[in-house]
Enzyme design. Structure first.
Site, PDB file in Angstrom:
ATOM      1  N   THR A  55       5.062  -4.307  11.609  1.00  0.00           N
ATOM      2  CA  THR A  55       6.411  -4.027  12.084  1.00  0.00           C
ATOM      3  C   THR A  55       6.297  -3.387  13.474  1.00  0.00           C
ATOM      4  O   THR A  55       5.781  -2.271  13.605  1.00  0.00           O
ATOM      5  CB  THR A  55       7.108  -3.042  11.118  1.00  0.00           C
ATOM      6  N   ALA A  97      -4.410  -0.535   0.851  1.00  0.00           N
ATOM      7  CA  ALA A  97      -5.567  -1.177   0.215  1.00  0.00           C
ATOM      8  C   ALA A  97      -5.104  -2.325  -0.681  1.00  0.00           C
ATOM      9  O   ALA A  97      -3.938  -2.381  -1.076  1.00  0.00           O
ATOM     10  CB  ALA A  97      -6.329  -0.142  -0.601  1.00  0.00           C
ATOM     11  N   SER A 149     -11.669  10.250   5.648  1.00  0.00           N
ATOM     12  CA  SER A 149     -10.909  11.315   4.982  1.00  0.00           C
ATOM     13  C   SER A 149     -10.460  12.374   5.979  1.00  0.00           C
ATOM     14  O   SER A 149     -11.141  12.631   6.962  1.00  0.00           O
ATOM     15  CB  SER A 149     -11.750  11.980   3.886  1.00  0.00           C
ATOM     16  N   GLY A 151      -6.695  13.082   5.990  1.00  0.00           N
ATOM     17  CA  GLY A 151      -5.233  13.062   6.013  1.00  0.00           C
ATOM     18  C   GLY A 151      -4.733  12.986   7.448  1.00  0.00           C
ATOM     19  O   GLY A 151      -5.483  12.638   8.377  1.00  0.00           O
ATOM     20  N   LYS A 203     -16.631   7.277  -0.459  1.00  0.00           N
ATOM     21  CA  LYS A 203     -15.265   7.801  -0.236  1.00  0.00           C
ATOM     22  C   LYS A 203     -14.515   7.885  -1.565  1.00  0.00           C
ATOM     23  O   LYS A 203     -13.757   8.826  -1.809  1.00  0.00           O
ATOM     24  CB  LYS A 203     -14.500   6.912   0.765  1.00  0.00           C
ATOM     25  N   HIS A 206     -15.769  10.868  -3.261  1.00  0.00           N
ATOM     26  CA  HIS A 206     -15.178  12.012  -2.531  1.00  0.00           C
ATOM     27  C   HIS A 206     -13.776  12.285  -3.069  1.00  0.00           C
ATOM     28  O   HIS A 206     -13.409  13.423  -3.371  1.00  0.00           O
ATOM     29  CB  HIS A 206     -15.132  11.688  -1.032  1.00  0.00           C
ATOM     30  N   ASN A 207     -12.996  11.237  -3.213  1.00  0.00           N
ATOM     31  CA  ASN A 207     -11.635  11.419  -3.718  1.00  0.00           C
ATOM     32  C   ASN A 207     -11.625  11.892  -5.166  1.00  0.00           C
ATOM     33  O   ASN A 207     -10.777  12.683  -5.568  1.00  0.00           O
ATOM     34  CB  ASN A 207     -10.833  10.124  -3.578  1.00  0.00           C
ATOM     35  N   GLU A 210     -12.179  15.381  -5.017  1.00  0.00           N
ATOM     36  CA  GLU A 210     -10.897  15.955  -4.527  1.00  0.00           C
ATOM     37  C   GLU A 210      -9.923  16.155  -5.708  1.00  0.00           C
ATOM     38  O   GLU A 210      -9.267  17.195  -5.825  1.00  0.00           O
ATOM     39  CB  GLU A 210     -10.343  14.974  -3.494  1.00  0.00           C
ATOM     40  N   ARG A 466     -25.051   5.820 -36.591  1.00  0.00           N
ATOM     41  CA  ARG A 466     -25.076   4.436 -36.081  1.00  0.00           C
ATOM     42  C   ARG A 466     -26.052   3.590 -36.890  1.00  0.00           C
ATOM     43  O   ARG A 466     -25.812   2.421 -37.189  1.00  0.00           O
ATOM     44  CB  ARG A 466     -25.469   4.410 -34.597  1.00  0.00           C
TER      45      ARG A 466
HETATM   46  N1  LIG Z   1      -2.470   8.970   3.832  1.00  0.00           N
HETATM   47  C1  LIG Z   1      -3.653   9.541   3.702  1.00  0.00           C
HETATM   48  O1  LIG Z   1      -3.787  10.784   3.644  1.00  0.00           O
HETATM   49  C2  LIG Z   1      -4.879   8.705   3.659  1.00  0.00           C
HETATM   50  C3  LIG Z   1      -4.812   7.321   3.544  1.00  0.00           C
HETATM   51  N2  LIG Z   1      -5.964   6.573   3.538  1.00  0.00           N
HETATM   52  C4  LIG Z   1      -5.911   5.122   3.463  1.00  0.00           C
HETATM   53  O2  LIG Z   1      -5.649   4.620   4.775  1.00  0.00           O
HETATM   54  C5  LIG Z   1      -4.829   3.433   4.713  1.00  0.00           C
HETATM   55  C6  LIG Z   1      -3.536   3.700   5.488  1.00  0.00           C
HETATM   56  O3  LIG Z   1      -2.874   4.780   4.867  1.00  0.00           O
HETATM   57  P1  LIG Z   1      -1.464   5.328   5.388  1.00  0.00           P
HETATM   58  O4  LIG Z   1      -1.539   5.559   6.843  1.00  0.00           O
HETATM   59  O5  LIG Z   1      -1.101   6.441   4.476  1.00  0.00           O
HETATM   60  O6  LIG Z   1      -0.489   4.083   5.220  1.00  0.00           O
HETATM   61  P2  LIG Z   1      -0.011   3.267   3.931  1.00  0.00           P
HETATM   62  O7  LIG Z   1      -1.086   3.209   2.911  1.00  0.00           O
HETATM   63  O8  LIG Z   1       1.308   3.784   3.525  1.00  0.00           O
HETATM   64  O9  LIG Z   1       0.148   1.790   4.576  1.00  0.00           O
HETATM   65  C7  LIG Z   1       1.147   1.514   5.515  1.00  0.00           C
HETATM   66  C8  LIG Z   1       0.630   0.537   6.543  1.00  0.00           C
HETATM   67  O10 LIG Z   1       0.193  -0.683   5.928  1.00  0.00           O
HETATM   68  C9  LIG Z   1       0.861  -1.764   6.572  1.00  0.00           C
HETATM   69  N3  LIG Z   1       0.997  -2.886   5.654  1.00  0.00           N
HETATM   70  C10 LIG Z   1       1.394  -2.846   4.365  1.00  0.00           C
HETATM   71  N4  LIG Z   1       1.389  -4.084   3.844  1.00  0.00           N
HETATM   72  C11 LIG Z   1       0.977  -4.908   4.821  1.00  0.00           C
HETATM   73  C12 LIG Z   1       0.749  -6.318   4.892  1.00  0.00           C
HETATM   74  N5  LIG Z   1       0.921  -7.110   3.827  1.00  0.00           N
HETATM   75  N6  LIG Z   1       0.345  -6.845   6.061  1.00  0.00           N
HETATM   76  C13 LIG Z   1       0.148  -6.060   7.138  1.00  0.00           C
HETATM   77  N7  LIG Z   1       0.322  -4.720   7.124  1.00  0.00           N
HETATM   78  C14 LIG Z   1       0.739  -4.170   5.991  1.00  0.00           C
HETATM   79  C15 LIG Z   1       2.182  -1.178   6.976  1.00  0.00           C
HETATM   80  O11 LIG Z   1       2.809  -1.989   7.924  1.00  0.00           O
HETATM   81  P3  LIG Z   1       4.406  -1.901   8.117  1.00  0.00           P
HETATM   82  O12 LIG Z   1       4.671  -0.732   8.993  1.00  0.00           O
HETATM   83  O13 LIG Z   1       4.749  -3.196   8.730  1.00  0.00           O
HETATM   84  O14 LIG Z   1       5.002  -1.738   6.741  1.00  0.00           O
HETATM   85  C16 LIG Z   1       1.722   0.159   7.528  1.00  0.00           C
HETATM   86  O15 LIG Z   1       1.160   0.045   8.799  1.00  0.00           O
HETATM   87  C17 LIG Z   1      -4.606   3.171   3.226  1.00  0.00           C
HETATM   88  O16 LIG Z   1      -5.582   2.269   2.773  1.00  0.00           O
HETATM   89  C18 LIG Z   1      -4.801   4.539   2.585  1.00  0.00           C
HETATM   90  O17 LIG Z   1      -5.202   4.452   1.240  1.00  0.00           O
HETATM   91  C19 LIG Z   1      -7.199   7.144   3.696  1.00  0.00           C
HETATM   92  C20 LIG Z   1      -7.311   8.496   3.829  1.00  0.00           C
HETATM   93  C21 LIG Z   1      -6.187   9.389   3.789  1.00  0.00           C
HETATM   94  O1  LIG Z   2      -7.849   9.483   0.593  1.00  0.00           O
HETATM   95  C1  LIG Z   2      -7.068  10.414   0.653  1.00  0.00           C
HETATM   96  C2  LIG Z   2      -7.564  11.772   0.944  1.00  0.00           C
HETATM   97  O2  LIG Z   2      -8.943  11.848   0.942  1.00  0.00           O
HETATM   98  C3  LIG Z   2      -5.613  10.142   0.422  1.00  0.00           C
HETATM   99  O3  LIG Z   2      -4.814  11.215   0.758  1.00  0.00           O
HETATM  100  C4  LIG Z   2      -5.345   9.641  -0.942  1.00  0.00           C
HETATM  101  O4  LIG Z   2      -4.077   9.036  -0.940  1.00  0.00           O
HETATM  102  C5  LIG Z   2      -5.331  10.722  -1.985  1.00  0.00           C
HETATM  103  O5  LIG Z   2      -5.311  10.160  -3.260  1.00  0.00           O
HETATM  104  P1  LIG Z   2      -4.038  10.235  -4.236  1.00  0.00           P
HETATM  105  O6  LIG Z   2      -2.863   9.715  -3.430  1.00  0.00           O
HETATM  106  O7  LIG Z   2      -4.413   9.364  -5.373  1.00  0.00           O
HETATM  107  O8  LIG Z   2      -3.863  11.686  -4.602  1.00  0.00           O
END
Ligand SMILES: NC(=O)C1=CN([C@@H]2O[C@H](COP(=O)(O)OP(=O)(O)OC[C@H]3O[C@@H](n4cnc5c(N)ncnc54)[C@H](OP(=O)(O)O)[C@@H]3O)[C@@H](O)[C@H]2O)C=CC1
Ligand SMILES: O=C(CO)[C@H](O)[C@H](O)COP(=O)(O)O
Length: 496
Positions: A55, A97, A149, A151, A203, A206-207, A210, A466
């Site tokens: 988007t 993911a 990791s 956030g 990772k 790690h989670n 966590e 068993r």
């Molecule tokens: N939030 C956190 O604290 C952490 C998150 N992560 C991981 O990092 C990744 C990103 O996390 P986060 O920033 O929270 O965002 P989200 O997991 O909420 O994902 C949102 C992003 O994914 C895009 N997206 C979703 N579906 C599609 C698709 N079919 N095709 C293309 N793009 C798509 C969205 O695009 P659009 O804007 O168009 O919807 C947006 O950019 C995830 O895998 C998450 O698990 C890892 C560590 C920490």
């Molecule tokens: O990877 C992370 C931190 O290390 C993300 O914050 C993850 O989303 C946390 O897991 P959950 O949402 O299941 O509590």
């Protein structure tokens, strides 16, 4: 379109080399919480960053608010995005993911050339990463599954990064990733973990840790509230104080913050108006599934996952609230001593959670032939990530002293620390049980510790049972071989 940097690049060489071509050194696709902050982090370190999001409004919002922080290249289509990158191209995917990640990888791979690098920085399941790496490798592309990791704050100011994938990719990618990672004592919180899915595997664990850490903190809070009737602001103070000792960690630090937050609408602690149903996105569950497959008892992590699941069974809980509690014990006589007991129980249970997590990583590494070094993990988890904690220095020392440590609980420092905490730990678990306060992670961690140190376990009886019902055989302690008792005959023993 390239927007010029207004901040002083901290990596001038990188900046100069890309300035000639106008091409970006790295592209980030997926500009939600993590991607947008990592892109800013790259830019703040002097790297030219191509931006892309499904988007486009998100790309523009990032440029509107933070475009002046560095050198960004705005793109709309995937074609533009790929064309904006210098070769070998490096693309970091930060999207949801699962299927979204597969979709983005496919789209990118069709536009990329041999030797280009795709990095998946999302929380992908490691078996997906193994599959994706094999598929990309067939197409001549390098695929790096990198756990990240930290956030929102870590992504911007320095996360902990766990890249797997081909070692050659790290030669080109490592300096870039290390430049944006957190640093502790001058060392980057980023290192090459091992081949294919190893980065995402560590990772995931790690989670899992966590989850256990947060569950233990929750149980400590609950005990202070329910067993001692301490007000929330006092509990916040306790966590604040704990954060200046052995328990010094990000999660303890932010626990004090969360507990100090007052709800503007009601004037009560915010924690009292937040629904008590914990969410989960999957990494904790995956850790437990993998632990089951590997046969590693990660009981603290499992209890934490189940505790979240039970908390979310809100209908069932509502119907069960009237169930009998039996005769409950009264509060501990000396609240200050009990608070100290809780701190000790928290510390000891936390050591168990890390010990179990490291066991799982060792087992995963062996299963997949990854050669993961536990000391490296302790090093890169000291900063940037959610489980960062002072005691990771001790874990690092423990593995430096003995890389083949059979369990963290056997490292001299932790052995002594747990021994010191033991009486408190038992009192806390006993008090929780007699007062009817659920403390599953404290209790199961103590049970694990007691089982681990036991000379004899009731598994001998399990083996007997068993053999009785299924002729599954057993081994004896006094002679080699496999035996079966003729239970339905004359009960004599035969060698099976
Ligand atoms: N939030 C956190 O604290 C952490 C998150 N992560 C991981 O990092 C990744 C990103 O996390 P986060 O920033 O929270 O965002 P989200 O997991 O909420 O994902 C949102 C992003 O994914 C895009 N997206 C979703 N579906 C599609 C698709 N079919 N095709 C293309 N793009 C798509 C969205 O695009 P659009 O804007 O168009 O919807 C947006 O950019 C995830 O895998 C998450 O698990 C890892 C560590 C920490
Ligand atoms: O990877 C992370 C931190 O290390 C993300 O914050 C993850 O989303 C946390 O897991 P959950 O949402 O299941 O509590």
């Amino acid at each position: 379109m390239s927007e010029s940097a207004s901040s002083t690049p901290s990596n001038a060489t990188a900046q100069e080399s890309s300035a000639d071509t106008g091409l970006a050194q790295i592209g980030v696709t997926g500009l939600a919480v993590m991607g947008s902050n990592i892109a800013r982090n790259f830019a703040r370190h002097g790297h030219r960053v191509a931006l892309h999001n499904r988007t486009v409004a998100k790309t523009d919002a990032l440029l509107d608010q933070h475009g002046s922080e560095g050198d960004f290249v705005r793109t709309e289509t995937t074609e533009e995005f790929v064309a904006a990158l210098e070769k070998p191209r490096r693309v970091l995917i930060m999207v949801k993911a699962g299927e979204p990640t597969d979709a983005v990888i496919d789209e990118l791979a069709n536009l990329m050339d041999e030797g280009d690098i795709i990095i998946d920085g999302g929380n992908s399941l490691y078996t997906d990463t193994i599959r994706r790496e094999a598929a990309m490798s067939e197409r001549g592309l390098n695929f790096v599954g990198a756990g990240i990791s930290g956030g929102e704050e870590g992504a911007l100011n320095g996360p902990s990064i766990m890249p797997g994938g081909p070692a050659e990719s790290y030669t080109s990618l490592g300096p870039l990733l290390e430049s944006i990672s957190a640093h502790v004592d001058g060392e980057p919180c980023c290192t090459h973990i091992g081949p294919d899915g190893s980065g995402h595997f560590v990772k995931m664990v790690h989670n899992g840790i966590e989850y256990a850490d947060m569950q233990l903190i929750g149980e400590a809070y609950d005990l202070m509230r329910k067993a001692l009737d301490l007000p929330v602001d006092k509990i916040a103070d306790v966590f604040r104080e704990w954060n200046s000792g052995d328990l010094d960690s990000y999660l303890v630090e932010i626990t004090a913050e969360v507990l100090s937050q007052v709800d503007a609408e009601t004037g009560t602690p915010l924690v009292d108006v937040i629904a008590d149903a914990a969410g989960q996105k999957g990494t904790g569950r995956w850790t437990v599934k993998s632990a089951l497959d590997l046969g590693i008892p990660t009981t603290g992590i499992a209890e934490a996952v189940f505790a979240r699941a039970l908390s979310s069974a809100t209908d069932q809980r509502a119907q069960a609230t009237g169930l009998a509690a039996g005769n409950l014990a009264s509060s501990p006589a000396d609240p200050d001593t009990f608070v100290d007991d809780i701190r000790n129980a928290l510390y000891a249970s936390k050591v168990v959670a890390y010990a179990q997590g490291f066991d799982q990583i060792a087992a995963g590494s062996q299963e997949y032939d990854w050669n993961v070094h536990p000391g490296d993990l302790a090093t890169i988890w000291r900063g940037g990530c959610i489980i960062r904690a002072k005691f990771l220095n001790r874990i690092r020392d423990a593995y430096a002293e003995n890389p083949e440590l059979p369990s963290l609980l056997l490292a001299p420092y932790f052995r002594e620390a747990v021994e010191t905490a033991l009486d408190s730990w038992r009192r806390v678990v006993a008090t929780a049980a007699t007062m009817g306060i659920p403390a599953p992670a404290f209790a199961s961690s103590l049970a694990y510790y007691d089982a681990l140190r036991s000379e004899r376990l009731p598994a001998a009886l399990t083996q007997g049972l068993r053999d009785f019902f299924g002729a599954h055989t057993y081994q004896r302690i006094d002679k080699p071989g496999t035996f079966h008792t003729l239970w339905s005959d004359d009960r004599s023993e035969v060698e099976a």
